[in-house]
Design a protein around this motif. Structure first.
Motif, PDB file in Angstrom:
ATOM      1  N   ALA A   1       0.843  -1.205   0.000  1.00 21.97           N
ATOM      2  CA  ALA A   1       0.000   0.000   0.000  1.00 21.97           C
ATOM      3  C   ALA A   1       0.873   1.247   0.000  1.00 21.97           C
ATOM      4  O   ALA A   1       1.944   1.286   0.596  1.00 21.97           O
ATOM      5  CB  ALA A   1      -0.903   0.006   1.227  1.00 21.97           C
ATOM      6  N   HIS A   2       0.390   2.258  -0.706  1.00 23.32           N
ATOM      7  CA  HIS A   2       1.120   3.527  -0.800  1.00 23.32           C
ATOM      8  C   HIS A   2       0.244   4.628  -0.219  1.00 23.32           C
ATOM      9  O   HIS A   2      -0.911   4.798  -0.620  1.00 23.32           O
ATOM     10  CB  HIS A   2       1.468   3.840  -2.255  1.00 23.32           C
ATOM     11  CG  HIS A   2       2.151   5.151  -2.412  1.00 23.32           C
ATOM     12  ND1 HIS A   2       3.476   5.337  -2.106  1.00 23.32           N
ATOM     13  CD2 HIS A   2       1.686   6.353  -2.822  1.00 23.32           C
ATOM     14  CE1 HIS A   2       3.800   6.606  -2.330  1.00 23.32           C
ATOM     15  NE2 HIS A   2       2.728   7.234  -2.764  1.00 23.32           N
ATOM     16  N   PHE A   3       0.797   5.359   0.740  1.00 27.10           N
ATOM     17  CA  PHE A   3       0.079   6.469   1.359  1.00 27.10           C
ATOM     18  C   PHE A   3       0.656   7.787   0.868  1.00 27.10           C
ATOM     19  O   PHE A   3       1.870   7.944   0.773  1.00 27.10           O
ATOM     20  CB  PHE A   3       0.216   6.421   2.888  1.00 27.10           C
ATOM     21  CG  PHE A   3      -0.600   5.338   3.514  1.00 27.10           C
ATOM     22  CD1 PHE A   3      -1.860   5.609   4.023  1.00 27.10           C
ATOM     23  CD2 PHE A   3      -0.114   4.043   3.600  1.00 27.10           C
ATOM     24  CE1 PHE A   3      -2.618   4.617   4.613  1.00 27.10           C
ATOM     25  CE2 PHE A   3      -0.861   3.040   4.188  1.00 27.10           C
ATOM     26  CZ  PHE A   3      -2.117   3.326   4.690  1.00 27.10           C
TER      27      PHE A   3
ATOM     28  N   MET B   1      -4.781   6.571   0.347  1.00 27.70           N
ATOM     29  CA  MET B   1      -4.123   5.283   0.266  1.00 27.70           C
ATOM     30  C   MET B   1      -4.498   4.625  -1.054  1.00 27.70           C
ATOM     31  O   MET B   1      -5.660   4.631  -1.436  1.00 27.70           O
ATOM     32  CB  MET B   1      -4.547   4.360   1.408  1.00 27.70           C
ATOM     33  CG  MET B   1      -3.598   3.193   1.573  1.00 27.70           C
ATOM     34  SD  MET B   1      -4.119   1.468   1.375  1.00 27.70           S
ATOM     35  CE  MET B   1      -5.398   1.321   0.251  1.00 27.70           C
TER      36      MET B   1
ATOM     37  N   ASN C   1      -8.555   2.496  -3.541  1.00 31.25           N
ATOM     38  CA  ASN C   1      -8.073   3.865  -3.398  1.00 31.25           C
ATOM     39  C   ASN C   1      -9.055   4.555  -2.463  1.00 31.25           C
ATOM     40  O   ASN C   1     -10.250   4.609  -2.747  1.00 31.25           O
ATOM     41  CB  ASN C   1      -8.056   4.522  -4.779  1.00 31.25           C
ATOM     42  CG  ASN C   1      -7.643   5.964  -4.742  1.00 31.25           C
ATOM     43  OD1 ASN C   1      -7.410   6.551  -3.697  1.00 31.25           O
ATOM     44  ND2 ASN C   1      -7.565   6.554  -5.919  1.00 31.25           N
TER      45      ASN C   1
END
Length: 103
Positions: free
Chosen positions: A21-23, A41, A52
């Protein structure tokens, strides 16, 4: 989520459910002993579906340490991305309940 331990459990759940996951930190506001973070996120759920969503975390800081944490994130958006058929059924149910309760 309640307290630091609850927040840690939440973050563990996020990382287990959405590996990689990318924040993105969209906004950060600090005033007094509180810090408010607005985030996005993006990630792939372990079911291989894309997700998303956005959320807000409010942290209370004392002597440089986070002592309390509150969060809110868009659970309906997550559900609609991962299980859209379930969300449609639930929305129809809610709509019927609301119409039924009208005078």
């Amino acid at each position: 989520i309640k307290g630091i331990e609850g927040f840690k459990k939440f973050m563990t759940w996020i990382h287990n459910s959405f590996p990689g996951a990318h924040f993105t930190l969209d906004d950060l506001i600090a005033e007094g002993d509180k810090v408010v973070s607005f985030f996005t996120m993006k990630g792939t759920h372990k079911s291989n579906k894309q997700a998303n969503f956005q959320g807000i975390v409010i942290s209370r800081i004392i002597s440089g340490k986070e002592v309390e944490v509150w969060e809110i994130f868009d659970r309906l958006t997550i559900a609609s991305q991962l299980a859209p058929a379930w969300v449609k059924v639930m929305l129809r149910f809610i709509e019927k309940q609301m119409l039924k309760d009208r005078p």
